[in-house]
Design an enzyme around this catalytic site. Structure first.
Site, PDB file in Angstrom:
ATOM      1  N   LEU A 167      44.527  40.791  29.170  1.00 42.96           N
ATOM      2  CA  LEU A 167      45.816  40.658  29.848  1.00 42.96           C
ATOM      3  C   LEU A 167      46.441  42.002  30.209  1.00 42.96           C
ATOM      4  O   LEU A 167      46.305  42.992  29.491  1.00 42.96           O
ATOM      5  CB  LEU A 167      46.777  39.861  28.969  1.00 42.96           C
ATOM      6  CG  LEU A 167      46.307  38.446  28.611  1.00 42.96           C
ATOM      7  CD1 LEU A 167      47.362  37.754  27.751  1.00 42.96           C
ATOM      8  CD2 LEU A 167      45.996  37.624  29.855  1.00 42.96           C
ATOM      9  N   HIS A 209      49.435  39.562  34.549  1.00 39.67           N
ATOM     10  CA  HIS A 209      49.495  38.300  33.810  1.00 39.67           C
ATOM     11  C   HIS A 209      50.892  38.086  33.190  1.00 39.67           C
ATOM     12  O   HIS A 209      51.448  36.992  33.268  1.00 39.67           O
ATOM     13  CB  HIS A 209      48.464  38.293  32.676  1.00 39.67           C
ATOM     14  CG  HIS A 209      47.039  38.395  33.116  1.00 39.67           C
ATOM     15  ND1 HIS A 209      46.242  39.480  32.848  1.00 39.67           N
ATOM     16  CD2 HIS A 209      46.255  37.540  33.812  1.00 39.67           C
ATOM     17  CE1 HIS A 209      45.030  39.293  33.335  1.00 39.67           C
ATOM     18  NE2 HIS A 209      45.005  38.125  33.941  1.00 39.67           N
ATOM     19  N   ASP A 239      45.066  36.939  43.877  1.00 36.19           N
ATOM     20  CA  ASP A 239      43.884  36.120  44.170  1.00 36.19           C
ATOM     21  C   ASP A 239      44.312  35.040  45.166  1.00 36.19           C
ATOM     22  O   ASP A 239      44.436  33.861  44.823  1.00 36.19           O
ATOM     23  CB  ASP A 239      43.331  35.534  42.867  1.00 36.19           C
ATOM     24  CG  ASP A 239      42.959  36.631  41.898  1.00 36.19           C
ATOM     25  OD1 ASP A 239      41.967  37.321  42.140  1.00 36.19           O
ATOM     26  OD2 ASP A 239      43.702  36.846  40.917  1.00 36.19           O
ATOM     27  N   GLN A 246      42.148  31.967  45.851  1.00 38.20           N
ATOM     28  CA  GLN A 246      42.179  31.056  44.698  1.00 38.20           C
ATOM     29  C   GLN A 246      43.472  30.242  44.704  1.00 38.20           C
ATOM     30  O   GLN A 246      43.469  29.035  44.446  1.00 38.20           O
ATOM     31  CB  GLN A 246      42.066  31.876  43.407  1.00 38.20           C
ATOM     32  CG  GLN A 246      42.349  31.088  42.153  1.00 38.20           C
ATOM     33  CD  GLN A 246      42.082  31.910  40.912  1.00 38.20           C
ATOM     34  OE1 GLN A 246      40.976  31.966  40.421  1.00 38.20           O
ATOM     35  NE2 GLN A 246      43.114  32.552  40.394  1.00 38.20           N
ATOM     36  N   SER A 301      41.900  42.807  35.391  1.00 37.03           N
ATOM     37  CA  SER A 301      41.191  42.999  34.119  1.00 37.03           C
ATOM     38  C   SER A 301      39.948  43.852  34.345  1.00 37.03           C
ATOM     39  O   SER A 301      39.516  44.585  33.459  1.00 37.03           O
ATOM     40  CB  SER A 301      40.786  41.641  33.545  1.00 37.03           C
ATOM     41  OG  SER A 301      41.908  40.806  33.443  1.00 37.03           O
TER      42      SER A 301
HETATM   43  P1  AMP Z   1      42.556  36.110  35.758  1.00 30.59           P
HETATM   44  O1  AMP Z   1      42.771  36.373  34.294  1.00 30.59           O
HETATM   45  O2  AMP Z   1      42.014  37.265  36.504  1.00 30.59           O
HETATM   46  O3  AMP Z   1      41.826  34.816  36.009  1.00 30.59           O
HETATM   47  O4  AMP Z   1      44.006  35.895  36.377  1.00 30.59           O
HETATM   48  C1  AMP Z   1      44.897  34.935  35.847  1.00 30.59           C
HETATM   49  C2  AMP Z   1      46.104  34.845  36.753  1.00 30.59           C
HETATM   50  O5  AMP Z   1      46.741  36.112  36.827  1.00 30.59           O
HETATM   51  C3  AMP Z   1      45.743  34.447  38.198  1.00 30.59           C
HETATM   52  O6  AMP Z   1      46.746  33.569  38.708  1.00 30.59           O
HETATM   53  C4  AMP Z   1      45.769  35.775  38.910  1.00 30.59           C
HETATM   54  O7  AMP Z   1      46.040  35.671  40.296  1.00 30.59           O
HETATM   55  C5  AMP Z   1      46.920  36.463  38.184  1.00 30.59           C
HETATM   56  N1  AMP Z   1      46.844  37.909  38.362  1.00 30.59           N
HETATM   57  C6  AMP Z   1      45.777  38.712  38.124  1.00 30.59           C
HETATM   58  N2  AMP Z   1      46.067  39.989  38.464  1.00 30.59           N
HETATM   59  C7  AMP Z   1      47.345  39.978  38.943  1.00 30.59           C
HETATM   60  C8  AMP Z   1      48.214  40.978  39.463  1.00 30.59           C
HETATM   61  N3  AMP Z   1      47.830  42.253  39.569  1.00 30.59           N
HETATM   62  N4  AMP Z   1      49.447  40.607  39.859  1.00 30.59           N
HETATM   63  C9  AMP Z   1      49.859  39.303  39.765  1.00 30.59           C
HETATM   64  N5  AMP Z   1      49.086  38.321  39.272  1.00 30.59           N
HETATM   65  C10 AMP Z   1      47.842  38.638  38.874  1.00 30.59           C
END
Ligand code: AMP
Length: 281
Positions: free
Chosen positions: A33, A37, A150, A153, A186
């Site tokens: 995280l 996140h 994303d 997604q 991440s």
């Molecule tokens: P992940 O752990 O990469 O699957 O991401 C989980 C959630 O966090 C998803 O909705 C991503 O779009 C969001 N997320 C990841 N990186 C960012 C970021 N830099 N800014 C905003 N939301 C993010």
């Protein structure tokens, strides 16, 4: 903060919250995280929700085993981060909890999955669909928070919610960036310090695109930005697209859509970095 590992435990927690009329805000993640996140957790809390986060590295959305095997796992740190950010509960399931039996379900996300990540990562969005449907079925959230980072997604999740007629509001949250402008991810932890510094050029290229929107033709601007990225020997450009922000299909003229977004995927030191910027709309 409560930590749950089984479906039975988290369902019990959710039921208790719902009988007390609390609103459930759900943030699905794959852990490792960062502030991107936690911004989603904060948004859930700002809206008065009981915030539930899940941490689950979903094997079905990885089409590349090496990427799955090298995905960073930092559960102890993640739990501390969530505590500090006022998260109410975290769900950390095993594969057996999420997929108790083998599933062959195939979603129809067309045309959203026919472009960009859908081409480079076959099966990826079907895997996202499987895990999101399963997690929503377990948590039954009133709101769910996804990052615009994303973007494709997010479009897929909105499509899924609509097509399955699910009673959940999908909230799109802004991309959180490092000081350099690099979108937080991440996977950034896998970059060398030099590559991480240079990766800031990706967002610079997106900002340049926005500054020059309508000033050049779509084709001219697209080619120019592609050249900018390709001029960096550390960068392998996977795609740069200027597309309709709703259907995600590439546009050829600025008049082709009212909502236009530029999307980029660059491989740097074997790490795929994604970013996007809204140009119009
Ligand atoms: P992940 O752990 O990469 O699957 O991401 C989980 C959630 O966090 C998803 O909705 C991503 O779009 C969001 N997320 C990841 N990186 C960012 C970021 N830099 N800014 C905003 N939301 C993010």
């Amino acid at each position: 903060m409560k930590v749950f590992k089984t479906v039975q435990e988290i369902e019990g927690f959710v039921n208790r919250q719902k009988t007390q009329q609390y609103i459930i805000g759900f943030v699905p993640t794959m852990g490792a995280l960062h502030k991107g996140h936690t911004s989603l957790i904060q948004e859930a809390k700002n809206r008065g929700c009981v915030a539930i986060c899940s941490i689950y590295v979903n094997p079905k959305q990885f089409n590349n085993k090496a990427d799955l095997d090298s995905y960073p796992i930092t559960i102890e740190d993640d739990i501390q981060i969530l505590e500090k950010n006022g998260c109410d509960a975290v769900f950390i399931p095993s594969n057996d909890e999420i997929y108790p039996k083998e599933t062959r379900k195939v979603f129809d996300f067309s045309p959203l999955d026919q472009v960009m990540e859908g081409i480079g990562r076959p099966g990826h969005f079907n895997g996202v669909g499987l895990v999101v449907e399963r997690l929503f079925d377990i948590i039954k959230p009133n709101y769910t928070f996804f990052g615009k980072k994303d973007f494709q997604q997010l479009a897929i999740v909105k499509h899924l919610v609509k097509s399955l007629n699910l009673d959940v509001n999908v909230v799109a949250c802004p991309t959180i960036r490092e000081v350099s402008g690099l979108a937080m991810s991440s996977r950034n932890t896998r970059l060398s310090p030099n590559a991480r510094e240079q990766a800031a050029e990706i967002y610079k290229a997106l900002k340049y695109t926005k500054q020059n929107t309508l000033k050049k033709t779509v084709k001219e601007l697209k080619e120019e930005v592609e050249r900018m990225i390709l001029s960096n020997p550390l960068f392998k450009l996977e795609y740069f697209e200027i597309a309709d922000g709703n259907l995600l299909q590439p546009i050829h003229n600025w008049e082709d859509a009212n909502f236009i977004v530029a999307f980029i995927a660059v491989e740097v030191e074997g790490v795929r970095l994604l970013d996007n910027i809204t140009l119009i709309g």
